[in-house]
Design a protein around this motif. Sequence first.
Motif, PDB file in Angstrom:
ATOM      1  N   SER B 462       0.833  -1.200   0.000  1.00  0.00           N
ATOM      2  CA  SER B 462       0.000   0.000   0.000  1.00  0.00           C
ATOM      3  C   SER B 462       0.875   1.261   0.000  1.00  0.00           C
ATOM      4  O   SER B 462       0.619   2.220  -0.740  1.00  0.00           O
ATOM      5  N   ILE B 463       1.926   1.221   0.813  1.00  0.00           N
ATOM      6  CA  ILE B 463       2.823   2.394   0.880  1.00  0.00           C
ATOM      7  C   ILE B 463       3.401   2.695  -0.506  1.00  0.00           C
ATOM      8  O   ILE B 463       3.349   3.822  -0.995  1.00  0.00           O
ATOM      9  N   LEU B 464       3.924   1.652  -1.173  1.00  0.00           N
ATOM     10  CA  LEU B 464       4.572   1.882  -2.469  1.00  0.00           C
ATOM     11  C   LEU B 464       3.562   2.226  -3.566  1.00  0.00           C
ATOM     12  O   LEU B 464       3.865   3.015  -4.469  1.00  0.00           O
ATOM     13  N   THR B 465       2.365   1.642  -3.483  1.00  0.00           N
ATOM     14  CA  THR B 465       1.344   1.964  -4.481  1.00  0.00           C
ATOM     15  C   THR B 465       0.982   3.449  -4.410  1.00  0.00           C
ATOM     16  O   THR B 465       0.916   4.141  -5.429  1.00  0.00           O
ATOM     17  N   HIS B 466       0.779   3.924  -3.172  1.00  0.00           N
ATOM     18  CA  HIS B 466       0.453   5.340  -3.016  1.00  0.00           C
ATOM     19  C   HIS B 466       1.630   6.231  -3.407  1.00  0.00           C
ATOM     20  O   HIS B 466       1.465   7.247  -4.083  1.00  0.00           O
ATOM     21  N   MET B 467       2.780   5.810  -2.979  1.00  0.00           N
ATOM     22  CA  MET B 467       3.979   6.605  -3.271  1.00  0.00           C
ATOM     23  C   MET B 467       4.197   6.702  -4.785  1.00  0.00           C
ATOM     24  O   MET B 467       4.514   7.766  -5.332  1.00  0.00           O
ATOM     25  N   ASN B 468       4.015   5.580  -5.474  1.00  0.00           N
ATOM     26  CA  ASN B 468       4.203   5.571  -6.928  1.00  0.00           C
ATOM     27  C   ASN B 468       3.244   6.547  -7.605  1.00  0.00           C
ATOM     28  O   ASN B 468       3.638   7.286  -8.514  1.00  0.00           O
ATOM     29  N   ASP B 469       1.983   6.567  -7.132  1.00  0.00           N
ATOM     30  CA  ASP B 469       1.020   7.497  -7.734  1.00  0.00           C
ATOM     31  C   ASP B 469       1.457   8.942  -7.506  1.00  0.00           C
ATOM     32  O   ASP B 469       1.383   9.769  -8.411  1.00  0.00           O
ATOM     33  N   GLU B 470       1.900   9.199  -6.295  1.00  0.00           N
ATOM     34  CA  GLU B 470       2.323  10.571  -5.962  1.00  0.00           C
ATOM     35  C   GLU B 470       3.495  10.996  -6.856  1.00  0.00           C
ATOM     36  O   GLU B 470       3.520  12.091  -7.418  1.00  0.00           O
ATOM     37  N   VAL B 471       4.469  10.105  -6.967  1.00  0.00           N
ATOM     38  CA  VAL B 471       5.701  10.456  -7.689  1.00  0.00           C
ATOM     39  C   VAL B 471       5.454  10.522  -9.192  1.00  0.00           C
ATOM     40  O   VAL B 471       5.960  11.409  -9.887  1.00  0.00           O
ATOM     41  N   SER B 472       4.621   9.597  -9.701  1.00  0.00           N
ATOM     42  CA  SER B 472       4.420   9.515 -11.148  1.00  0.00           C
ATOM     43  C   SER B 472       3.544  10.648 -11.651  1.00  0.00           C
ATOM     44  O   SER B 472       3.625  11.014 -12.831  1.00  0.00           O
ATOM     45  N   ALA B 473       2.673  11.177 -10.778  1.00  0.00           N
ATOM     46  CA  ALA B 473       1.670  12.141 -11.217  1.00  0.00           C
ATOM     47  C   ALA B 473       2.320  13.337 -11.917  1.00  0.00           C
ATOM     48  O   ALA B 473       1.837  13.811 -12.928  1.00  0.00           O
ATOM     49  N   ASP B 474       3.379  13.826 -11.375  1.00  0.00           N
ATOM     50  CA  ASP B 474       3.953  15.044 -11.947  1.00  0.00           C
ATOM     51  C   ASP B 474       5.458  14.859 -12.110  1.00  0.00           C
ATOM     52  O   ASP B 474       6.259  15.569 -11.537  1.00  0.00           O
ATOM     53  N   ASN B 475       5.797  13.866 -12.911  1.00  0.00           N
ATOM     54  CA  ASN B 475       7.204  13.473 -13.029  1.00  0.00           C
ATOM     55  C   ASN B 475       7.744  13.888 -14.386  1.00  0.00           C
ATOM     56  O   ASN B 475       7.982  13.082 -15.271  1.00  0.00           O
ATOM     57  N   ARG B 476       7.951  15.198 -14.524  1.00  0.00           N
ATOM     58  CA  ARG B 476       8.377  15.706 -15.831  1.00  0.00           C
ATOM     59  C   ARG B 476       9.808  15.283 -16.161  1.00  0.00           C
ATOM     60  O   ARG B 476      10.184  15.170 -17.303  1.00  0.00           O
ATOM     61  N   GLU B 477      10.599  15.077 -15.137  1.00  0.00           N
ATOM     62  CA  GLU B 477      12.000  14.699 -15.372  1.00  0.00           C
ATOM     63  C   GLU B 477      12.151  13.212 -15.655  1.00  0.00           C
ATOM     64  O   GLU B 477      13.252  12.737 -15.893  1.00  0.00           O
ATOM     65  N   SER B 478      10.996  12.478 -15.603  1.00  0.00           N
ATOM     66  CA  SER B 478      11.018  11.018 -15.798  1.00  0.00           C
ATOM     67  C   SER B 478      12.039  10.355 -14.893  1.00  0.00           C
ATOM     68  O   SER B 478      12.771   9.465 -15.291  1.00  0.00           O
TER      69      SER B 478
END
Lengths: 120, 761
Positions: B462-478
């Motif tokens: 659950s921690i990583l799933t949420h974290m991934n969404d947070e990080v991926s949402a606005d990850n312009r630098e890829s």
Amino acid sequence: MNEWNKKVGRMRITIKSANDVKILAFEGNLDTQTSPDAQAQLSQLIDGGERKILVNFANLGYISSAGLRVLLAAAKQLLAAEGELRVCDLNDVVKEVFDISGFSTILKIFDNEIDALDGF
Amino acid sequence: MRALGDAPIVPTPPARGSAPVEQSFVALVVAAIWCYHSFSGWVAFGAPAVKCAASSIGSMKLRYQLGLFLTATIVMSAVAVVIAILHHRTHHRQVAAEQLRFNSILLADELRQSSDDLTKFARLFVQTGEKRFEDYFRQVLAIRNGELPRPEGYEGIYWDRVVVEGVAKGSKNAGAAVSLRERMAQLKFAESEFALLAEAQVRSDALVNIENRAFNAVRGLFDDGSGNFVRRGKPDPELAQRLLYGDDYLRAKAFIMEPIRRFEESVNARTTALLTVARNEAASLMWASFVATGSLLALLVALSAVIDRRVLLRAGTLADAAGRIGEGRLDVRSGVRGNDELGILGATFDDMVSRLEENLNLVTAAKDRMEYELGVGRGIQMSLVPLIFPPFPAREEFSVYATLEPAREVGGDFYNFFFIDENRFCVCVGDVSGKGVPAALFMAVAMTLIKSRATDDLSTASILTHMNDEVSADNRESMFVTLFIAIIDIRSGEVVFTNAGHNPPYVRREGGALQRLDTRHGPVIGAMEGMVYGEDRMNLRIGDMLFLYTDGVTEAMDARDRLFSEERLVALLESGDAATAEAAVDATVSAVKAFEGGAEQTDDITVLAFQFHGVAGKATQARWRVVIKNRLSEIAAVTEGFERFADDQGIPAAVAMKFNIAFDELLNNVIAYAYRDEDEHEIVIQAVLSRERLTVTIFDDGVPFNPLSVKAPDTQSPLEDREPGGLGVHLVRGLVDELSYRRYIDGNALTLVKLLDREAA
């Protein structure tokens, strides 16, 4: 109760002679508290002209670096006066301390008093 | 009848047919002399004049300079050729003039000779009366007037031989019948000379009268008084002889010879003048040829000087500068300047080097900035990870140890561990893509997200799933991060873990058996929004160790580009060298460093080990604590108290004695050195016995001092050299299994750990 436990905080030194060798038997622990006494005893003997001293640790609990320094000072003093310091009857802890500190290689250590007096 | 001939007198000027050639010749001579004088001028005025001329030439472009020299050389060569041609022609004219002079003199002499011959034959005829002398007389006249052909060898002694031998034997009439006058006209005798001849002819009339009277007197004919010899008489040779030897005859003869003599002088003077002109021309041309040759030589010398000074010397300077610049000396300039091609090349070259130097400075500055930024990134990175060990000295249930060795450039590793609550402990290791400040900031975000989410979420999935969404949402630098996270229940040893694209970690079972946690629960964090990560559970038993690491370990390379590899890591972990968390981490890092040898570390090396020591509930944990004042006399209370605790807990006497030695050493140190004032301080000594692990901690509120940083004494030196001091800490280090120091805001903490082996004993 262990035997050594009763000797905590105090130390007794018994001195006896065998020919020209003075034998000092330590009872208790040789640490910061007790090493000044041991230092005084050893100095008194060497200053009094004794050149052959055997330290018997059969009844010694443990020795700290303060005690090691006393032995080192006495050994150096005797070496300079062409005398000799021998040590015998080390328990496991004291033997370990001698090993860690390297004293095993610089002091003559014997298993018991008879071996130590042989050829002294 | 003594005429000189009837050929018309053609006055002809001296040979002037080569007038245009002569004019150009004069111009050339003038030019040559000018050149010569200019040259002498240079020599006379010396270096300044040469320099002035050289500088005016030197400011020209090289190809113009060379063109100028080439043109000058061609012109001078042409001049030399013309001079040679002229000289050749002048030589011919000189020869012709000499020939003309010789012939002219011969002709003049022939005229005089013929006159003498006439007189001679006239007298012979008068004296001898022989007809042949009169014939000879007529022949001389006829040949002179061109009525008879001119015999061969007519000059010289022709008539002398005829008189002696009778008829001229062997003489052939090879010559043409040309009058002497005509021959003179052919040799272009001057008008004045013909005038002299005419005068001579006029003057010969008197002579002819006398000769006519003499000849007729011999034949017996005499003047009738009207000038006609028709009066017949007795031949009178004597009269004839008187006539021809008389004063009148001699006077007339002398009178006629006078213009002939002047004629001869005139011919002589004229031809001599012609010859002198030709000789002077030849001499001048020889001088002109010397000047032309000298000028060519000077041009060649000047050309070689120009090539040497203007081309070779400066090209050498340029080559020298280029060589030194090639060696990296970008401050070097050629200094070659000028308006010519090499000067322009030199200026362009120096300009180019200046730009190179500027660019290099810019590049160096950019590199420095990048290094600085990488340094900042490393600073952030190292400030994010916990660096103090043991981090929780009072917790006996586990030990955790970690190391991060940052690489110079590439990096982005991190680790973290923290308590979620009283009994749950979270550990994680990650590797952020990229480097420098962006990677460090991304790392900070990732670590913050993990920690904040973990406080109320005990599922790693659950921690990583949420974290991934947070990080991926606005990850312009890829950017992304590989991550392994585990939450451990420190009472039971149960572990929940999720691996998001990270190296599979190992579980080291007590005794050394390894278990690889192969399962991957999803991709790297930050790759794609909406990913759902999974998780797994496992149990750690007492002594088991969770070993996490990043690819900087297995992909470390030696000088020959070989990888450290997972095989080496496995062998290391299985060995006895990795029995505790600290030992496992230290052994791994040391092995990697040793493997790399001198090779530069290319990636961060991160290792984290968590060792589970088992449930140490309050019931199974023995604790002892004593507080003393900073006085040496108080140490006895510690040793006595600790001996009682050890006795009560069944701790072997030898172990207790070792701790007493440690107390003697360490408390003496604290009391002697930790305080800068004379005030009373408290020293806290506490011991925790958790199963087979005895942990003793000494807290003091003295000045910061890490006794472990004191250099160990040389325990191998002979007795005479041994010095006291430094021995105490060395002894303690040898007597316990773990010794660590930690500085708190208001004090120092030294922790000693001894593993009891009572079962084995």
